[in-house]
Write a protein that holds these residues in place. Structure first.
Motif, PDB file in Angstrom:
ATOM      1  N   LEU A 127     -31.249  28.196  -8.758  1.00 14.22           N
ATOM      2  CA  LEU A 127     -31.328  28.171  -9.973  1.00 14.22           C
ATOM      3  C   LEU A 127     -30.939  29.648 -10.571  1.00 14.22           C
ATOM      4  CD1 LEU A 127     -34.514  26.439 -11.007  1.00 14.22           C
ATOM      5  CD2 LEU A 127     -32.517  25.402 -10.814  1.00 14.22           C
ATOM      6  N   GLY A 128     -31.101  30.559  -9.425  1.00 15.74           N
ATOM      7  CA  GLY A 128     -30.575  31.826 -10.299  1.00 15.74           C
ATOM      8  C   GLY A 128     -31.899  32.665 -10.420  1.00 15.74           C
ATOM      9  N   TYR A 129     -31.576  34.022 -11.231  1.00 13.20           N
ATOM     10  CA  TYR A 129     -32.937  34.548 -11.514  1.00 13.20           C
ATOM     11  C   TYR A 129     -33.239  34.595 -13.156  1.00 13.20           C
ATOM     12  CZ  TYR A 129     -31.355  36.500  -6.873  1.00 13.20           C
ATOM     13  OH  TYR A 129     -31.097  36.875  -5.646  1.00 13.20           O
ATOM     14  N   LYS A 130     -32.564  33.967 -13.703  1.00 12.15           N
ATOM     15  CA  LYS A 130     -33.098  34.072 -15.059  1.00 12.15           C
ATOM     16  C   LYS A 130     -34.102  33.084 -15.482  1.00 12.15           C
ATOM     17  CE  LYS A 130     -29.443  36.168 -16.531  1.00 12.15           C
ATOM     18  NZ  LYS A 130     -29.492  37.443 -17.148  1.00 12.15           N
ATOM     19  N   ARG A 131     -35.276  33.751 -16.015  1.00 14.32           N
ATOM     20  CA  ARG A 131     -36.422  32.956 -16.515  1.00 14.32           C
ATOM     21  C   ARG A 131     -36.750  32.958 -17.758  1.00 14.32           C
ATOM     22  NH1 ARG A 131     -37.359  36.508 -12.172  1.00 14.32           N
ATOM     23  NH2 ARG A 131     -38.172  35.623 -10.266  1.00 14.32           N
ATOM     24  N   LEU A 132     -37.305  31.738 -18.238  1.00 12.67           N
ATOM     25  CA  LEU A 132     -37.645  31.252 -19.694  1.00 12.67           C
ATOM     26  C   LEU A 132     -39.197  31.410 -19.666  1.00 12.67           C
ATOM     27  CD1 LEU A 132     -37.132  30.417 -22.456  1.00 12.67           C
ATOM     28  CD2 LEU A 132     -36.696  28.123 -21.428  1.00 12.67           C
ATOM     29  N   VAL A 133     -39.762  32.048 -20.553  1.00 15.98           N
ATOM     30  CA  VAL A 133     -41.219  31.946 -21.130  1.00 15.98           C
ATOM     31  C   VAL A 133     -41.304  31.343 -22.309  1.00 15.98           C
ATOM     32  CG1 VAL A 133     -43.210  33.240 -21.508  1.00 15.98           C
ATOM     33  CG2 VAL A 133     -41.661  33.955 -19.888  1.00 15.98           C
ATOM     34  N   ILE A 134     -42.100  30.510 -22.706  1.00 15.11           N
ATOM     35  CA  ILE A 134     -42.229  29.330 -23.777  1.00 15.11           C
ATOM     36  C   ILE A 134     -43.480  30.069 -24.163  1.00 15.11           C
ATOM     37  CG2 ILE A 134     -42.502  27.312 -25.233  1.00 15.11           C
ATOM     38  CD1 ILE A 134     -39.712  27.723 -24.157  1.00 15.11           C
ATOM     39  N   VAL A 135     -43.713  30.527 -25.683  1.00 15.96           N
ATOM     40  CA  VAL A 135     -44.733  30.863 -26.356  1.00 15.96           C
ATOM     41  C   VAL A 135     -44.878  29.601 -27.430  1.00 15.96           C
ATOM     42  CG1 VAL A 135     -46.291  32.300 -27.765  1.00 15.96           C
ATOM     43  CG2 VAL A 135     -44.804  33.014 -25.917  1.00 15.96           C
ATOM     44  N   GLN A 136     -46.036  28.568 -27.530  1.00 19.66           N
ATOM     45  CA  GLN A 136     -46.307  27.705 -28.378  1.00 19.66           C
ATOM     46  C   GLN A 136     -47.537  28.231 -29.402  1.00 19.66           C
ATOM     47  OE1 GLN A 136     -47.112  23.678 -27.086  1.00 19.66           O
ATOM     48  NE2 GLN A 136     -48.751  23.663 -28.156  1.00 19.66           N
ATOM     49  N   LEU A 137     -47.220  28.463 -30.716  1.00 24.42           N
ATOM     50  CA  LEU A 137     -48.176  28.715 -31.657  1.00 24.42           C
ATOM     51  C   LEU A 137     -48.824  27.286 -32.145  1.00 24.42           C
ATOM     52  CD1 LEU A 137     -46.618  31.664 -33.511  1.00 24.42           C
ATOM     53  CD2 LEU A 137     -47.829  31.776 -31.428  1.00 24.42           C
ATOM     54  N   ALA A 138     -49.800  26.703 -31.569  1.00 24.49           N
ATOM     55  CA  ALA A 138     -50.343  25.532 -31.953  1.00 24.49           C
ATOM     56  C   ALA A 138     -51.097  25.381 -33.255  1.00 24.49           C
ATOM     57  CB  ALA A 138     -50.998  24.946 -30.842  1.00 24.49           C
ATOM     58  N   THR A 185     -40.194  30.482  -9.830  1.00 25.80           N
ATOM     59  CA  THR A 185     -40.342  29.820 -11.088  1.00 25.80           C
ATOM     60  C   THR A 185     -39.410  30.196 -12.043  1.00 25.80           C
ATOM     61  OG1 THR A 185     -42.614  29.600 -10.168  1.00 25.80           O
ATOM     62  CG2 THR A 185     -42.105  29.364 -12.545  1.00 25.80           C
ATOM     63  N   LYS A 186     -38.879  29.170 -12.745  1.00 26.74           N
ATOM     64  CA  LYS A 186     -38.032  29.417 -13.899  1.00 26.74           C
ATOM     65  C   LYS A 186     -38.309  29.363 -15.299  1.00 26.74           C
ATOM     66  CE  LYS A 186     -35.518  30.231 -10.357  1.00 26.74           C
ATOM     67  NZ  LYS A 186     -35.352  31.715  -9.855  1.00 26.74           N
ATOM     68  N   VAL A 187     -39.281  28.436 -15.478  1.00 26.09           N
ATOM     69  CA  VAL A 187     -39.973  28.043 -16.612  1.00 26.09           C
ATOM     70  C   VAL A 187     -41.520  28.320 -16.589  1.00 26.09           C
ATOM     71  CG1 VAL A 187     -40.425  26.435 -18.451  1.00 26.09           C
ATOM     72  CG2 VAL A 187     -38.456  26.548 -16.955  1.00 26.09           C
ATOM     73  N   PHE A 188     -42.146  29.091 -17.696  1.00 30.86           N
ATOM     74  CA  PHE A 188     -43.487  29.595 -17.818  1.00 30.86           C
ATOM     75  C   PHE A 188     -43.800  29.006 -19.089  1.00 30.86           C
ATOM     76  CE2 PHE A 188     -42.108  32.587 -14.842  1.00 30.86           C
ATOM     77  CZ  PHE A 188     -42.989  32.493 -13.707  1.00 30.86           C
TER      78      PHE A 188
END
Length: 395
Positions: A34-45, A256-259
């Motif tokens: 998947l490569g080295y790029k990582r995505l971090v999602i922050v949800q303001l619920a 891990t690519k998605v947090f």
């Protein structure tokens, strides 16, 4: 072990049921890197009030609509028209360095003002009239994932966004406790009965494989996360703990690519100012510490942070010094070498609202997702985002 005892003892398994529809858990869906790029999602619920987050401090319509709620002091001016809520001061250095892009008026056609339904729409990337059972990040894993630990959510339950049609991520608030739980004798007992035909007759084989993969993933995370914790000082709150764990995983080089992280409490129907002030402080201070941690470990350059909320709030304040559910909102994108930092677009008109008194959206949130997939994760959005979307130019 008979079926009755198996089901009774499955209470332990349910505590790890972060992959409830894991049809082929033991099968690698794909083998490519998947490569080295990582995505971090922050949800303001809860529906963060975007209009008091990015403040149109020179707009008379804003002050008329919010005689008690308008932010009048200590606005952090970012342009001739727009500024940060004072609590977002820790993000000012990111803005000044070109590491923050603010996309205004993000939404979708025929917006829904129900928390649960709107959150489902954002997490599945569906239209307002579509009901999907898989999330956009889960479908990314279906196509490009290898193991459940390719996507981690810092919670005890897995969000719909992280559930694919064939492959899901992992939810864990405490990876050490997760590992200890999988070491429980019950787990070993279950796995030792993997070839029990009696259980297969009762369609419980999928649960076996779920638990096997859970044990394998927990072991991988535990053994590959650095023993030494982060040296960066984080605020003392639950959201900061989530980001600190994410930083530790990223800096340890986990595959891990998605947090996925979240901060709740933004449903401010009454007494909004104090509540939002506190929450935005937690958000900004925690994100600043997180970015600093990544920079010190040279991992910020390969990390993109997306912050969203399921909807904005009404332009006009209500009688309880709060705001009711709205529609369009702002989205924050944080990363290094953004193509268009600062304000990606202008705020929608406050004098030309929709029939419900809400800002009119101008950017479909699915085009934000499609851009991240294409320009950051380097994969096609086809099959992940249900409808074709134009990519944008912020990354």
């Amino acid at each position: 072990m008979d079926r009755r005892k198996f089901i009774k003892n499955s209470a332990l398994a349910s505590s790890l049921f972060f992959v409830p529809n894991f049809i082929k858990a033991f099968e690698a869906v794909a083998t490519e890197q998947l490569g080295y790029k990582r995505l971090v999602i922050v949800q303001l619920a809860g529906g963060n009030d975007g209009l008091n987050t990015i403040i149109p401090y020179n707009n008379d319509f804003y002050f008329k609509a919010r005689p008690q709620l308008a932010i009048t002091k200590n606005v952090i001016k970012l342009s001739d028209d727009l500024g940060f809520h004072p609590s977002l001061s820790p993000l000012r250095p990111l803005f000044d360095k070109g590491e923050l892009s603010i996309i205004n008026n993000v939404g979708y056609p025929n917006p829904v003002r129900s928390h649960f339904r709107s959150m489902d729409i954002w997490q599945t990337a569906s239209g307002a009239d579509e009901y999907l059972q898989s999330g956009w990040l889960g479908r990314f894993l279906d196509q490009h994932g290898k193991k459940p630990y390719n996507a981690l959510e810092m919670d005890e339950q897995l969000s719909l966004a992280m559930k694919g049609e064939h492959f899901n991520g992992i939810a864990t608030y405490d990876y050490k406790m997760l590992y200890k739980t999988t070491k429980d004798p019950y787990f070993k007992n279950i796995i030792n009965h993997y070839n029990d035909t009696h259980l297969s007759e009762h369609n419980l084989g999928y649960l076996y494989q779920t638990m096997i993969e859970a044990k394998s993933s927990a072991k991988y995370i535990y053994e590959n996360t650095k023993v030494a914790t982060s040296q960066e000082s984080y605020p003392n709150n639950g959201f900061a703990k989530q980001l600190k764990n994410v930083a530790q995983f990223i800096n340890s080089g986990l595959d891990t690519k998605v947090f996925y992280t979240s901060l709740s409490g933004f449903d401010t129907h009454a007494g909004q100012n104090n509540k939002q002030t506190k929450l935005l402080s937690q958000y900004a201070e925690s994100v600043f510490a997180f970015v600093k941690d990544l920079k010190q470990n040279d991992t910020f350059k390969d990390t993109l942070i997306l912050t969203f909320s399921e909807f904005g709030r009404r332009v006009k304040q209500n009688a309880a010094n709060g705001t009711d559910h709205g529609s369009a909102n702002n989205v924050f994108v944080i990363g290094k070498d953004l193509k268009q930092a600062g304000f990606y677009n202008n705020l929608a008109s406050l004098s030309d609202l929709d029939n419900n008194g809400d800002l009119k959206y101008s950017v479909d949130f699915r085009s934000v997702y499609a851009t991240i997939l294409s320009n950051w994760m380097n994969v096609s959005a086809k099959g992940i985002i249900p409808t074709e979307q134009k990519t944008m130019n912020f990354i």
